[in-house]
Design an enzyme around this catalytic site. Structure first.
Site, PDB file in Angstrom:
ATOM      1  N   LYS A  32      31.178  75.734 115.773  1.00  0.00           N
ATOM      2  CA  LYS A  32      31.508  74.961 116.908  1.00  0.00           C
ATOM      3  C   LYS A  32      32.792  75.690 117.811  1.00  0.00           C
ATOM      4  O   LYS A  32      32.913  75.630 118.813  1.00  0.00           O
ATOM      5  CB  LYS A  32      31.741  73.651 116.850  1.00  0.00           C
ATOM      6  CG  LYS A  32      30.409  72.781 116.501  1.00  0.00           C
ATOM      7  CD  LYS A  32      30.588  71.292 116.362  1.00  0.00           C
ATOM      8  CE  LYS A  32      29.458  70.639 115.877  1.00  0.00           C
ATOM      9  NZ  LYS A  32      29.636  69.094 116.049  1.00  0.00           N
ATOM     10  N   ASP A  83      29.101  65.456 121.591  1.00  0.00           N
ATOM     11  CA  ASP A  83      29.301  64.579 120.494  1.00  0.00           C
ATOM     12  C   ASP A  83      29.893  63.266 121.154  1.00  0.00           C
ATOM     13  O   ASP A  83      29.528  61.980 120.721  1.00  0.00           O
ATOM     14  CB  ASP A  83      30.292  65.035 119.582  1.00  0.00           C
ATOM     15  CG  ASP A  83      29.568  66.223 118.448  1.00  0.00           C
ATOM     16  OD1 ASP A  83      28.326  66.143 118.547  1.00  0.00           O
ATOM     17  OD2 ASP A  83      30.188  66.979 117.939  1.00  0.00           O
ATOM     18  N   ALA A 141      35.022  65.701 113.032  1.00  0.00           N
ATOM     19  CA  ALA A 141      34.346  64.960 113.780  1.00  0.00           C
ATOM     20  C   ALA A 141      35.028  63.518 114.548  1.00  0.00           C
ATOM     21  O   ALA A 141      34.494  63.283 115.340  1.00  0.00           O
ATOM     22  CB  ALA A 141      33.296  64.331 112.669  1.00  0.00           C
ATOM     23  N   ASN A 144      44.854  58.172 108.954  1.00  0.00           N
ATOM     24  CA  ASN A 144      44.397  59.261 107.962  1.00  0.00           C
ATOM     25  C   ASN A 144      45.108  59.183 106.858  1.00  0.00           C
ATOM     26  O   ASN A 144      46.412  58.960 107.180  1.00  0.00           O
ATOM     27  CB  ASN A 144      44.123  60.675 109.049  1.00  0.00           C
ATOM     28  CG  ASN A 144      43.344  61.377 108.111  1.00  0.00           C
ATOM     29  OD1 ASN A 144      42.388  61.272 107.976  1.00  0.00           O
ATOM     30  ND2 ASN A 144      43.851  62.839 108.045  1.00  0.00           N
ATOM     31  N   THR A 201      45.918  62.076 105.400  1.00  0.00           N
ATOM     32  CA  THR A 201      47.026  63.104 105.667  1.00  0.00           C
ATOM     33  C   THR A 201      47.499  62.861 106.904  1.00  0.00           C
ATOM     34  O   THR A 201      46.687  63.280 108.191  1.00  0.00           O
ATOM     35  CB  THR A 201      46.327  64.474 105.661  1.00  0.00           C
ATOM     36  OG1 THR A 201      45.405  64.656 104.399  1.00  0.00           O
ATOM     37  CG2 THR A 201      47.349  65.588 105.689  1.00  0.00           C
ATOM     38  N   GLY A 215      25.441  55.432 112.175  1.00  0.00           N
ATOM     39  CA  GLY A 215      25.696  56.732 113.067  1.00  0.00           C
ATOM     40  C   GLY A 215      24.645  57.478 113.470  1.00  0.00           C
ATOM     41  O   GLY A 215      24.641  58.548 114.200  1.00  0.00           O
TER      42      GLY A 215
HETATM   43  P1  ATR Z   1      34.622  66.339 109.494  1.00  0.00           P
HETATM   44  O1  ATR Z   1      34.608  67.463 110.167  1.00  0.00           O
HETATM   45  O2  ATR Z   1      33.332  66.077 109.117  1.00  0.00           O
HETATM   46  O3  ATR Z   1      35.522  65.170 109.939  1.00  0.00           O
HETATM   47  P2  ATR Z   1      36.784  67.029 107.596  1.00  0.00           P
HETATM   48  O4  ATR Z   1      37.305  67.685 108.829  1.00  0.00           O
HETATM   49  O5  ATR Z   1      36.750  67.534 106.245  1.00  0.00           O
HETATM   50  O6  ATR Z   1      35.144  66.646 108.123  1.00  0.00           O
HETATM   51  O7  ATR Z   1      37.447  65.634 107.629  1.00  0.00           O
HETATM   52  C1  ATR Z   1      37.286  64.513 106.804  1.00  0.00           C
HETATM   53  C2  ATR Z   1      37.896  63.302 107.063  1.00  0.00           C
HETATM   54  O8  ATR Z   1      37.691  62.362 105.827  1.00  0.00           O
HETATM   55  C3  ATR Z   1      39.664  63.531 107.029  1.00  0.00           C
HETATM   56  O9  ATR Z   1      40.070  62.668 108.013  1.00  0.00           O
HETATM   57  C4  ATR Z   1      39.771  63.200 105.833  1.00  0.00           C
HETATM   58  O10 ATR Z   1      41.163  62.717 105.285  1.00  0.00           O
HETATM   59  P3  ATR Z   1      42.314  63.971 105.133  1.00  0.00           P
HETATM   60  O11 ATR Z   1      42.313  64.441 106.463  1.00  0.00           O
HETATM   61  O12 ATR Z   1      43.391  63.400 104.718  1.00  0.00           O
HETATM   62  O13 ATR Z   1      41.701  65.161 104.139  1.00  0.00           O
HETATM   63  C5  ATR Z   1      38.886  62.074 105.364  1.00  0.00           C
HETATM   64  N1  ATR Z   1      38.499  61.857 103.997  1.00  0.00           N
HETATM   65  C6  ATR Z   1      37.843  62.445 103.274  1.00  0.00           C
HETATM   66  N2  ATR Z   1      37.658  62.054 101.985  1.00  0.00           N
HETATM   67  C7  ATR Z   1      38.612  61.012 101.831  1.00  0.00           C
HETATM   68  C8  ATR Z   1      39.159  60.143 100.920  1.00  0.00           C
HETATM   69  N3  ATR Z   1      38.576  60.037  99.605  1.00  0.00           N
HETATM   70  N4  ATR Z   1      40.023  59.071 101.424  1.00  0.00           N
HETATM   71  C9  ATR Z   1      40.575  59.004 102.468  1.00  0.00           C
HETATM   72  N5  ATR Z   1      40.198  60.033 103.490  1.00  0.00           N
HETATM   73  C10 ATR Z   1      39.123  60.733 103.140  1.00  0.00           C
END
Ligand code: ATR
Length: 285
Positions: A75, A111, A140, A160, A162, A248
């Site tokens: 993308k 999206d 996303a 989030n 992070t 979704g």
């Molecule tokens: P996508 O493009 O599908 O959004 P991604 O960029 O990997 O995928 O993002 C996944 C999201 O889910 C992020 O916000 C991630 O948090 P981090 O930025 O801290 O990695 C969140 N996420 C995934 N697993 C998680 C967990 N076990 N607890 C809390 N947040 C989670």
């Protein structure tokens, strides 16, 4: 007008790596058939190293396509290689829909449209809220933040794990976006009228994250952009706590509408038959 090759039906594609699990061919072929339109829509697997050549062949016409969809991991590069990305794609730095027009490759990102159009259909008035909470700051979540902001929601809290990723999005999408770490979740949920999950939280079987939705406004909508499973752990909790929910799948179906209209010249409808077709495919795989 989108460019069409003389005497040939329009041909569109979806490309990603891998691509075989994409449900876009089912959606677009359903609409072609339903509307009696001549045209094709095919999945094309293109690796990251081959993507620039794919775009070059799309532009010079040798692929025979009038446009198509782009999914993970292409993308961002699709946006960069397009000639005419629109404002939405530019702000997101990512495109999911491409079309050839006047000798140039145009790009947009549908999206956010898909997210909003789905809720307009199943929960009209969803955007008439002062405060929204968006859980997650990954790729996303960006289109969701953009769509919620563009509907005029005043306070958008991105929460989030992070926190630096949430802060980046607050910088990108403007002053109405506020970034937080997970511990702030209960506080920012207070009085919110919309809760959107964009993470895979609770889906690996290990998490036992319990969310107290009663902090939200009465009748607040809880929605998820994940559609496998259709009822995610977060939606299940919200439902059990008495809140209206939206899954979704509708976003996936609605995001496909603008592309279909560009390539095939007819605006299709998201109906129950299409939704059931995809649900059957999810259950079969
Ligand atoms: P996508 O493009 O599908 O959004 P991604 O960029 O990997 O995928 O993002 C996944 C999201 O889910 C992020 O916000 C991630 O948090 P981090 O930025 O801290 O990695 C969140 N996420 C995934 N697993 C998680 C967990 N076990 N607890 C809390 N947040 C989670």
């Amino acid at each position: 007008m989108v460019e069409k090759r003389e005497n040939t039906a329009p041909a569109a594609f979806v490309t990603g790596w891998p691509i075989k699990h994409s449900r876009s061919p089912i959606i677009h072929r359903h609409w072609l058939k339903q509307n009696g339109l001549a045209g094709t829509y095919d999945a094309v697997a293109v690796s990251e190293e081959d993507f620039a050549s794919f775009i070059a062949e799309l532009k010079d016409g040798s692929r025979g396509f009038c446009g198509g969809n782009v999914t993970i991991p292409h993308k961002e590069i699709a946006f960069r290689l397009s000639d005419r990305p629109d404002d939405l794609a530019q702000e997101l730095g990512a495109a999911n829909t491409l079309w050839l027009q006047d000798g140039q490759l145009h790009a947009t990102n549908t999206d956010g449209y898909g997210f909003a159009a789905n809720l307009d259909t199943c929960h009209p008035g969803w955007d008439k809220v002062d405060r929204a909470v968006i859980l997650g700051a990954g790729g996303a979540s960006r289109a969701v933040i953009q769509a919620v902001r563009d509907r005029g929601v005043n306070e958008i809290h991105v929460v989030n794990r992070t926190v630096s990723r949430a802060e980046e999005l607050a910088d990108r999408f403007g002053q109405r976006i506020h970034a937080h770490g997970l511990p702030a979740l209960p506080e920012v949920m207070a009085g919110a009228g919309l809760f959107v999950n964009t993470t895979s939280l609770g889906m690996d079987g290990k998490e036992s994250a319990v969310i107290d939705f009663s902090r939200l406004k009465t009748g607040a909508l809880v929605t998820d952009i994940v559609y496998v499973p259709l009822e995610t752990p977060i939606l299940k909790q919200a439902h059990e706590q008495g809140y209206p929910t939206a899954d979704g799948l509708g976003m996936l179906l609605h995001q496909a509408v603008p592309g279909f209209e560009k390539w095939f010249g007819h605006r299709p409808t998201v109906d129950t038959a299409l939704r059931e077709l995809i649900i059957r495919d999810i259950q079969a795989t």
